[in-house]
Design a protein around this motif. Structure first.
Motif, mmCIF file in Angstrom:
data_model
loop_
_atom_site.group_PDB
_atom_site.id
_atom_site.type_symbol
_atom_site.label_atom_id
_atom_site.label_comp_id
_atom_site.label_asym_id
_atom_site.label_seq_id
_atom_site.Cartn_x
_atom_site.Cartn_y
_atom_site.Cartn_z
ATOM 1 N N LEU A 159 -9.005 -49.764 -24.681
ATOM 2 C CA LEU A 159 -8.895 -49.889 -23.328
ATOM 3 C C LEU A 159 -10.129 -50.558 -22.574
ATOM 4 N N ILE A 160 -9.704 -51.868 -22.044
ATOM 5 C CA ILE A 160 -10.850 -52.923 -21.723
ATOM 6 C C ILE A 160 -10.984 -52.730 -19.965
ATOM 7 N N GLU A 161 -12.298 -52.585 -19.558
ATOM 8 C CA GLU A 161 -12.314 -52.496 -18.180
ATOM 9 C C GLU A 161 -13.292 -53.629 -17.671
ATOM 10 N N GLY A 162 -13.093 -54.313 -16.615
ATOM 11 C CA GLY A 162 -14.107 -55.189 -16.271
ATOM 12 C C GLY A 162 -13.625 -55.956 -15.063
ATOM 13 N N GLU A 163 -14.432 -56.517 -13.985
ATOM 14 C CA GLU A 163 -14.049 -57.185 -13.181
ATOM 15 C C GLU A 163 -13.408 -58.374 -13.444
ATOM 16 N N ASN A 219 -9.022 -53.806 -13.924
ATOM 17 C CA ASN A 219 -10.149 -54.427 -13.140
ATOM 18 C C ASN A 219 -10.619 -53.293 -11.970
ATOM 19 N N ARG A 220 -9.827 -52.193 -12.312
ATOM 20 C CA ARG A 220 -9.934 -51.024 -11.312
ATOM 21 C C ARG A 220 -10.070 -49.776 -12.067
ATOM 22 N N SER A 221 -10.747 -48.773 -11.673
ATOM 23 C CA SER A 221 -10.907 -47.410 -12.163
ATOM 24 C C SER A 221 -9.501 -46.629 -12.455
ATOM 25 N N LEU A 222 -9.215 -46.797 -13.897
ATOM 26 C CA LEU A 222 -8.164 -45.820 -14.189
ATOM 27 C C LEU A 222 -8.119 -44.308 -13.561
ATOM 28 N N GLU A 223 -9.313 -43.822 -13.813
ATOM 29 C CA GLU A 223 -9.593 -42.275 -13.580
ATOM 30 C C GLU A 223 -9.490 -42.340 -11.760
ATOM 31 N N GLN A 224 -9.798 -43.354 -11.168
ATOM 32 C CA GLN A 224 -9.290 -43.216 -9.600
ATOM 33 C C GLN A 224 -7.977 -43.189 -9.362
ATOM 34 N N ALA A 225 -7.208 -44.134 -10.219
ATOM 35 C CA ALA A 225 -5.883 -44.294 -10.198
ATOM 36 C C ALA A 225 -5.257 -43.010 -10.254
ATOM 37 N N LYS A 226 -5.535 -42.458 -11.314
ATOM 38 C CA LYS A 226 -5.018 -41.066 -11.795
ATOM 39 C C LYS A 226 -5.419 -40.019 -10.733
ATOM 40 N N ALA A 227 -6.451 -39.956 -10.023
ATOM 41 C CA ALA A 227 -6.735 -39.161 -8.911
ATOM 42 C C ALA A 227 -5.765 -39.264 -7.833
ATOM 43 N N LEU A 237 -1.620 -55.707 -22.597
ATOM 44 C CA LEU A 237 -1.102 -55.118 -21.194
ATOM 45 C C LEU A 237 -2.384 -55.134 -20.277
ATOM 46 N N ASP A 238 -2.392 -56.557 -19.489
ATOM 47 C CA ASP A 238 -3.302 -56.812 -18.548
ATOM 48 C C ASP A 238 -2.866 -56.182 -16.872
ATOM 49 N N GLU A 239 -3.878 -55.628 -16.312
ATOM 50 C CA GLU A 239 -3.619 -55.131 -15.207
ATOM 51 C C GLU A 239 -2.922 -53.787 -15.265
ATOM 52 N N ILE A 240 -2.875 -52.929 -16.359
ATOM 53 C CA ILE A 240 -2.210 -51.932 -16.650
ATOM 54 C C ILE A 240 -2.131 -50.858 -15.464
ATOM 55 N N GLU A 278 -13.645 -56.457 -3.502
ATOM 56 C CA GLU A 278 -12.953 -55.425 -2.815
ATOM 57 C C GLU A 278 -13.373 -55.342 -1.227
ATOM 58 N N ALA A 279 -14.217 -55.763 -0.762
ATOM 59 C CA ALA A 279 -14.675 -55.980 0.524
ATOM 60 C C ALA A 279 -13.859 -57.167 1.426
ATOM 61 N N ILE A 280 -13.699 -58.184 0.285
ATOM 62 C CA ILE A 280 -12.910 -59.299 1.005
ATOM 63 C C ILE A 280 -11.602 -59.007 1.168
ATOM 64 N N GLU A 281 -10.931 -58.238 -0.030
ATOM 65 C CA GLU A 281 -9.526 -57.506 -0.009
ATOM 66 C C GLU A 281 -9.384 -56.945 1.199
ATOM 67 N N LYS A 282 -10.189 -55.987 1.420
ATOM 68 C CA LYS A 282 -10.083 -55.004 2.572
ATOM 69 C C LYS A 282 -10.140 -55.745 4.040
#
Length: 480
Positions: free
Chosen positions: A198-202, A313-321, A270-273, A430-434
């Motif tokens: 699993l690769i994590e990064g901006e 590019n986002r935390s899977l732990e956060q998505a799981k929560a 599998l990018d952006e899983i 993230e701030a720009i997207e919001k």
């Protein structure tokens, strides 16, 4: 001798003056192409400048190689038209210096003498053509057009190939920082194993490059197959991954293999899983456990030997929560995690990356590499690089195409951040997207369904983002 030769030769056949008069009144659309004419005779310089300016956007002149070099340091020129016999350094000597500097422009030499040896030397150094004085204007413009066409084809080929060519090969991963070297060490350690990575990064940090490097060093004989899970609609992604039978769904006019089948014996990236639909997550988990797939519309299991590398590019732990990612799939994927540091945390790698991109893009675009100075390096090292390596590469390409220097572009971006960007330059993605999502929602009078359609995402995704922001704000208030 040289001045006498110039006067005798006259440079251009007199019949061509009528040609200029005849065509002088015709309107022409100028081609974006820059030319530098170098000749010690003012008549030739002025005549070629006036003639070529009718067609090409920028035509400059110089009377010597030394003056031409000063202009070349200030501007990019696609083509040099140079007299061989110049006061001071000769045209051929100047070309030798340019070749030593990895110069990438075209050059046409002019001379009043049919010196075969000099012509051969010039062509060996990379000159595009050799024209004898006196010459007709038609002869010169025809030669210039050939150079323009060659350069146009080179650039079009680059644009067509850039989507299928790696920006830089896995073997040539660029960097020298401690974080980069640690990442390379982990790639070498993990590559020969069959384990999921699993690769994590901006965004823009090079996740696909790292995945490709893992495949390259794994020794697996099958192909490396990348797929962006966020770029395929939820209705089609199952068929894309597992394939389908004829008639399995509306529009399935023939059977088709999926990406798992194409990647058999190799690696599926599998990018952006995190964007994969929940229903498909369950099926992916089964594939990881059973080592087999079931095409859409089929009852038959097909065995596959595929190594999975996933990225987000986002935390899977956060998505799981948040309930947007299956817990069991999270633990199955999270066997080994590679965290790619953002460029702002590995500033030692900026100089080698810029040097690499500059040489590579200059060669591919057929343009002159950028002569960076200390001010450029300082400006680039001070920049935060929210777009990471992708932003850095784009900056180098922009400098080449526009003939500007990094310090000029970065300073302009910083001075005009509030007005041209519409948001502070220090904001992260993230701030720009919001901010953008909230503005679109306001335009839609608070209608989330219409806003989601305008943004090109599902309403569920939009609702999830607002829930996440509300939770953060609630936690912030509790901490106060």
């Amino acid at each position: 001798m040289h001045s006498a030769r110039a006067k005798k030769a006259g440079g251009i056949n007199g019949d061509d003056h009528s040609l200029l008069t005849e065509k002088g009144n015709k309107e022409k659309t100028k081609t974006t192409y820059s030319i530098l004419v170098v000749d010690d005779e003012v008549g030739i310089r002025d005549f070629l400048q006036r003639s070529l300016q009718k067609t090409y956007s920028h035509v400059d002149v110089a009377c010597s190689a030394e003056e031409a070099e000063e202009l070349r340091q200030q501007h990019h020129f696609d083509l040099l038209i140079v007299d061989i016999c110049l006061p001071g350094s000769s045209g051929v000597d100047w070309l030798k210096q340019l070749v030593e500097q990895d110069w990438m422009s075209d050059v046409i030499f002019m001379t009043a003498f049919a010196d075969v040896d000099k012509a051969i030397d010039a062509l060996r150094l990379g000159a595009s053509d050799f024209i004898l004085k006196p010459f007709r204007l038609e002869q010169m413009t025809s030669t210039v057009k050939r150079c323009v066409e060659k350069r146009r084809l080179m650039r079009e080929n680059f644009v067509l190939q850039r989507r299928i060519d790696n920006l830089y090969s896995p073997e040539g991963m660029i960097g020298q920082s401690a974080l980069f070297l640690q990442l390379c060490k982990m790639i070498s350690r993990l590559a020969p194993t069959p384990s999921v990575v699993l690769i994590e990064g901006e965004t823009g940090t090079g996740k696909e490059l790292v995945a490709s490097a893992i495949h390259k060093e794994s020794g697996r004989k099958g192909p490396f197959v990348p797929v962006n899970c966020g770029a395929i609609s939820s209705e089609l992604i199952e068929s894309e991954l597992f394939g389908h039978l004829k008639g399995a769904f509306t529009g399935a006019q023939r059977a088709r293999d999926g990406l798992f089948s194409y990647a058999d014996g190799g690696t599926l990236f599998l990018d952006e899983i995190s964007e994969m639909p929940l229903l498909l997550q369950a099926k992916l988990l089964r594939v990881l456990e059973e080592k087999s797939i079931r095409p859409v519309g089929s009852e038959k299991e097909i065995s596959v030997d595929v190594r999975i590398v996933a990225a987000t590019n986002r935390s899977l732990e956060q998505a799981k929560a948040e309930g947007m990612f299956r817990e069991d799939l999270f633990y199955r994927l999270n066997v080994v995690k590679l965290a790619i540091p953002p460029l702002r945390d590995r500033r030692e790698d900026i100089i080698p990356l810029v040097q690499h991109f500059s040489k590579m893009l200059a060669r591919q675009l057929g343009m002159q590499a950028i002569p960076f100075d200390q001010a450029d390096w300082l400006e680039m090292e001070a920049h935060d690089w929210p777009g990471n390596i992708r932003e850095l590469k784009n900056l180098v390409e922009r400098c080449l195409l526009l003939g500007l220097f990094p310090k000029d572009i970065l300073k302009a971006g910083g001075d005009q951040a509030e007005s041209s960007l519409g948001y502070p330059a220090h904001w992260d993605l993230e701030a720009i997207e919001k901010d953008h999502i909230k503005k679109v929602l306001a335009l839609m009078a608070g209608n989330k369904t219409q806003a989601a359609e305008k943004l090109g995402v599902s309403r569920k995704t939009l609702t999830r983002k607002f829930q996440f922001w509300e939770e953060l704000e609630h936690k912030g208030r509790e901490s106060v």
